[in-house]
Design a protein around this motif. Structure first.
Motif, short mmCIF file in Angstrom:
data_model
loop_
_atom_site.label_atom_id
_atom_site.label_comp_id
_atom_site.label_asym_id
_atom_site.label_seq_id
_atom_site.Cartn_x
_atom_site.Cartn_y
_atom_site.Cartn_z
N ARG A 106 -18.73 33.49 -82.03
CA ARG A 106 -18.04 34.04 -81.17
C ARG A 106 -16.61 33.05 -80.86
N ALA A 107 -16.82 31.66 -80.98
CA ALA A 107 -15.53 30.83 -80.77
C ALA A 107 -14.82 31.17 -81.96
N LEU A 108 -15.10 31.50 -83.09
CA LEU A 108 -13.95 31.91 -84.40
C LEU A 108 -13.41 33.27 -83.86
N THR A 109 -14.19 34.13 -83.50
CA THR A 109 -13.46 35.65 -83.30
C THR A 109 -12.73 35.35 -82.16
N GLN A 110 -12.75 34.45 -81.08
CA GLN A 110 -11.97 34.28 -79.93
C GLN A 110 -10.61 33.63 -80.64
N ALA A 111 -10.81 32.60 -81.51
CA ALA A 111 -9.70 31.97 -81.77
C ALA A 111 -8.83 33.11 -82.74
N PHE A 161 -25.74 37.99 -91.72
CA PHE A 161 -26.64 37.69 -90.80
C PHE A 161 -28.02 38.40 -91.25
N LYS A 162 -29.37 37.84 -90.92
CA LYS A 162 -30.45 38.69 -91.16
C LYS A 162 -31.43 38.50 -89.63
N LYS A 163 -31.05 37.59 -89.01
CA LYS A 163 -31.54 37.12 -87.88
C LYS A 163 -30.88 36.86 -86.55
N ILE A 164 -30.94 37.15 -85.54
CA ILE A 164 -30.28 36.55 -84.29
C ILE A 164 -30.44 35.04 -84.11
N ASP A 165 -29.40 34.50 -84.20
CA ASP A 165 -29.56 32.94 -84.03
C ASP A 165 -28.32 32.64 -83.05
N PRO A 166 -29.00 32.33 -81.81
CA PRO A 166 -27.94 31.95 -80.73
C PRO A 166 -26.90 30.73 -81.00
N ALA A 167 -27.25 29.75 -81.44
CA ALA A 167 -26.44 28.86 -82.12
C ALA A 167 -25.32 29.39 -82.86
N LEU A 168 -25.55 29.80 -84.05
CA LEU A 168 -24.67 30.38 -85.09
C LEU A 168 -23.70 31.48 -84.29
N PHE A 169 -24.23 32.48 -83.39
CA PHE A 169 -23.74 33.39 -82.92
C PHE A 169 -22.74 32.78 -81.93
N GLU A 170 -22.87 31.57 -81.27
CA GLU A 170 -21.82 31.07 -80.52
C GLU A 170 -20.71 30.47 -81.39
N ASP A 171 -21.04 29.99 -82.40
CA ASP A 171 -20.01 29.58 -83.34
C ASP A 171 -19.12 30.83 -83.88
N LEU A 177 -24.57 41.35 -82.51
CA LEU A 177 -23.18 41.23 -83.00
C LEU A 177 -22.08 41.94 -82.50
N ARG A 178 -22.51 43.40 -82.32
CA ARG A 178 -21.51 44.22 -81.95
C ARG A 178 -21.07 43.79 -80.36
N ALA A 179 -21.95 43.46 -79.55
CA ALA A 179 -21.55 42.94 -78.31
C ALA A 179 -20.77 41.87 -78.43
N LEU A 180 -21.14 40.74 -79.20
CA LEU A 180 -20.46 39.38 -79.35
C LEU A 180 -18.91 39.72 -79.84
N GLU A 207 -16.64 41.68 -76.90
CA GLU A 207 -16.36 40.59 -75.92
C GLU A 207 -15.61 39.73 -76.21
N ALA A 208 -15.53 39.18 -77.64
CA ALA A 208 -14.72 38.02 -77.89
C ALA A 208 -13.50 38.42 -78.46
N ALA A 209 -13.10 39.84 -78.60
CA ALA A 209 -11.85 40.25 -78.81
C ALA A 209 -11.38 41.49 -77.85
N PRO A 210 -11.43 41.26 -76.69
CA PRO A 210 -10.99 42.13 -75.77
C PRO A 210 -9.84 42.89 -75.69
N GLY A 211 -8.84 42.16 -76.48
CA GLY A 211 -7.64 43.01 -76.58
C GLY A 211 -7.42 43.97 -77.83
N MET A 212 -8.51 44.12 -78.59
CA MET A 212 -8.77 45.09 -79.78
C MET A 212 -9.24 46.53 -79.44
N VAL A 213 -8.91 47.32 -80.06
CA VAL A 213 -9.26 48.63 -79.78
C VAL A 213 -10.40 49.05 -80.67
#
Length: 125
Positions: A107-112, A95-105, A14-17, A20-26
């Motif tokens: 990512r999209a929300l964070t990017q938005a 989150f309690k486990k890595i879930d690629p599908a949820l993490f993509e959702d 989630l840290r990496a996500l 990556e999803a908010a590159p303009g933030m500090v």
């Protein structure tokens, strides 16, 4: 069922996500159990950069906060049903486990949310 032993890996994914999803933030805090992203601009009310995202390794889950969901309620329409099940309060997803599908959702929300930085500044700036 996920155990707390899996949480550090969930946190790192989630840290990496978030970064990556908010590159303009500090990044203002980055430890083994916490990540904080803030804006580059200063919030008038506090005199500090505005909070954008916060990630925390908790005892029973990993918390992923998208703070613009609080200030920009229209972003809530972008939260898919899959993430609603993970939602705790207005800005937190647990989150309690890595879930690629949820993490993509997520990512999209964070990017938005990151794409709405101008609206965030207008709302709280």
């Amino acid at each position: 069922m996920a155990t707390s032993e899996a949480f550090p890996a969930v946190f790192q994914a989630l840290r990496a996500l978030m970064i990556e999803a908010a590159p303009g933030m500090v990044i203002t805090a980055d430890t083994d159990c916490c990540l904080t992203l803030k804006t580059t601009w200063t919030e008038a009310r506090t005199g500090e950069p505005a909070w954008f995202g916060w990630l925390a390794l908790k005892k029973s889950y990993v918390a992923y906060h998208v703070l613009p969901l609080y200030s920009l309620p229209e972003l809530n329409a972008l939260v898919p049903a899959s993430l609603q099940k993970k939602r705790q309060g207005k800005t937190c997803f647990a989150f309690k486990k890595i879930d690629p599908a949820l993490f993509e959702d997520l990512r999209a929300l964070t990017q938005a949310a990151a794409a709405q930085e101008a609206a965030l500044k207008a709302a709280i700036g």
